[in-house]
Design a protein around this motif. Structure first.
Motif, mmCIF file in Angstrom:
data_model
loop_
_atom_site.group_PDB
_atom_site.id
_atom_site.type_symbol
_atom_site.label_atom_id
_atom_site.label_comp_id
_atom_site.label_asym_id
_atom_site.label_seq_id
_atom_site.Cartn_x
_atom_site.Cartn_y
_atom_site.Cartn_z
ATOM 1 N N ASP A 24 34.835 14.996 2.913
ATOM 2 C CA ASP A 24 33.476 15.543 2.853
ATOM 3 C C ASP A 24 33.212 16.095 1.455
ATOM 4 N N GLY A 25 31.949 16.061 1.067
ATOM 5 C CA GLY A 25 31.567 16.573 -0.241
ATOM 6 C C GLY A 25 30.136 17.076 -0.219
ATOM 7 N N ALA A 26 29.597 17.314 -1.410
ATOM 8 C CA ALA A 26 28.243 17.863 -1.537
ATOM 9 C C ALA A 26 27.198 16.967 -0.876
ATOM 10 N N GLU A 27 27.369 15.662 -0.989
ATOM 11 C CA GLU A 27 26.405 14.743 -0.365
ATOM 12 C C GLU A 27 26.452 14.849 1.153
ATOM 13 N N SER A 28 27.629 15.041 1.719
ATOM 14 C CA SER A 28 27.751 15.240 3.177
ATOM 15 C C SER A 28 27.008 16.500 3.605
ATOM 16 N N ALA A 29 27.135 17.557 2.814
ATOM 17 C CA ALA A 29 26.449 18.818 3.126
ATOM 18 C C ALA A 29 24.939 18.623 3.091
ATOM 19 N N ARG A 30 24.445 17.901 2.091
ATOM 20 C CA ARG A 30 23.011 17.643 1.969
ATOM 21 C C ARG A 30 22.494 16.823 3.150
ATOM 22 N N ARG A 31 23.218 15.766 3.496
ATOM 23 C CA ARG A 31 22.796 14.912 4.623
ATOM 24 C C ARG A 31 22.809 15.681 5.937
ATOM 25 N N LEU A 32 23.838 16.501 6.146
ATOM 26 C CA LEU A 32 23.925 17.278 7.379
ATOM 27 C C LEU A 32 22.761 18.257 7.480
ATOM 28 N N ALA A 33 22.477 18.970 6.414
ATOM 29 C CA ALA A 33 21.376 19.928 6.429
ATOM 30 C C ALA A 33 20.054 19.234 6.740
ATOM 31 N N SER A 34 19.812 18.120 6.092
ATOM 32 C CA SER A 34 18.571 17.371 6.320
ATOM 33 C C SER A 34 18.473 16.900 7.765
ATOM 34 N N LYS A 35 19.566 16.395 8.290
ATOM 35 C CA LYS A 35 19.593 15.917 9.675
ATOM 36 C C LYS A 35 19.343 17.065 10.653
ATOM 37 N N LEU A 36 20.005 18.188 10.440
ATOM 38 C CA LEU A 36 19.838 19.341 11.327
ATOM 39 C C LEU A 36 18.397 19.855 11.315
ATOM 40 N N TRP A 37 17.792 19.932 10.155
ATOM 41 C CA TRP A 37 16.444 20.480 10.007
ATOM 42 C C TRP A 37 15.405 19.581 10.676
ATOM 43 N N GLY A 38 15.647 18.271 10.669
ATOM 44 C CA GLY A 38 14.659 17.342 11.207
ATOM 45 C C GLY A 38 14.973 16.768 12.577
ATOM 46 N N LEU A 39 16.122 17.093 13.135
ATOM 47 C CA LEU A 39 16.544 16.523 14.414
ATOM 48 C C LEU A 39 15.619 16.963 15.544
ATOM 49 N N ARG A 40 15.017 16.011 16.233
ATOM 50 C CA ARG A 40 14.008 16.303 17.252
ATOM 51 C C ARG A 40 14.664 16.465 18.633
ATOM 52 N N ILE A 41 15.293 17.622 18.837
ATOM 53 C CA ILE A 41 15.996 17.860 20.096
ATOM 54 C C ILE A 41 15.539 19.131 20.796
ATOM 55 N N LEU A 42 14.600 19.856 20.222
ATOM 56 C CA LEU A 42 14.086 21.049 20.880
ATOM 57 C C LEU A 42 12.969 20.645 21.842
ATOM 58 N N GLU A 43 12.523 21.575 22.659
ATOM 59 C CA GLU A 43 11.517 21.275 23.686
ATOM 60 C C GLU A 43 10.318 20.556 23.086
ATOM 61 N N GLY A 44 9.841 19.532 23.821
ATOM 62 C CA GLY A 44 8.700 18.754 23.365
ATOM 63 C C GLY A 44 9.044 17.806 22.229
ATOM 64 N N GLU A 45 10.331 17.461 22.122
ATOM 65 C CA GLU A 45 10.828 16.601 21.047
ATOM 66 C C GLU A 45 10.466 17.148 19.669
ATOM 67 N N LYS A 46 10.581 18.445 19.534
ATOM 68 C CA LYS A 46 10.309 19.117 18.269
ATOM 69 C C LYS A 46 11.625 19.364 17.539
ATOM 70 N N SER A 47 11.512 19.535 16.239
ATOM 71 C CA SER A 47 12.676 19.849 15.407
ATOM 72 C C SER A 47 12.596 21.307 14.967
ATOM 73 N N CYS A 48 13.671 21.771 14.363
ATOM 74 C CA CYS A 48 13.647 23.116 13.778
ATOM 75 C C CYS A 48 12.548 23.211 12.725
ATOM 76 N N SER A 49 12.360 22.139 11.962
ATOM 77 C CA SER A 49 11.320 22.171 10.928
ATOM 78 C C SER A 49 9.927 22.241 11.543
ATOM 79 N N ASP A 50 9.718 21.587 12.684
ATOM 80 C CA ASP A 50 8.412 21.643 13.361
ATOM 81 C C ASP A 50 8.094 23.051 13.831
ATOM 82 N N LEU A 51 9.105 23.747 14.346
ATOM 83 C CA LEU A 51 8.900 25.060 14.969
ATOM 84 C C LEU A 51 9.309 26.227 14.072
ATOM 85 N N THR A 52 9.797 25.924 12.895
ATOM 86 C CA THR A 52 10.422 26.932 12.030
ATOM 87 C C THR A 52 11.473 27.708 12.832
#
Length: 127
Positions: A24-52
């Motif tokens: 793992d390296g810096a690029e892995s950290a960047r990809r993981l953060a981006s994926k986590l922020w945009g992953l649509r798994i919260l209620e109503g198929e929302k992401s953390c970024s959608d709901l802050t």
């Protein structure tokens, strides 16, 4: 820990257990953060970024435990602390740069982590 609360989030959000391996390296950290922020798994198929919605990020080397042989897991796939800690910090930094509210655990500490799992979803993200 000594009974103090280091990090906590309220309401909908994500508990993220981050394991770091040797390649793992810096690029892995960047990809993981981006994926986590945009992953649509919260209620109503929302992401953390959608709901802050907040994220609680906790380092977890045991995710790389290998119990295929014997009765004791091997931790050889987990990166050592001096490699892993900066990468966990990088995930947190990248999330914050995306606009996320992030709480953290304490790297290397023996922590008690509580979770209310609201819904039938637990994912392993390998980026």
């Amino acid at each position: 820990m000594d009974g103090r609360v280091v990090g906590a989030i309220e309401g909908p959000g994500l508990l993220v257990l981050v394991g770091v391996t040797h390649d793992d390296g810096a690029e892995s950290a960047r990809r993981l953060a981006s994926k986590l922020w945009g992953l649509r798994i919260l209620e109503g198929e929302k992401s953390c970024s959608d709901l802050t919605a907040p994220l609680l990020v906790v380092s977890q080397f045991t995710l790389y435990g290998d119990a295929r042989k014997g009765r004791r897991p091997s931790w050889t796939a987990a990166a050592p602390g001096p490699v892993a800690e900066p990468l966990v910090d990088a995930v947190v930094r990248e999330l914050r740069e995306l606009g996320a509210k992030v709480e953290t655990g304490e790297f290397g500490a023996d922590m008690k982590v509580a979770l209310v799992n609201d819904g039938p979803i637990t994912l392993i993200l390998d980026v």
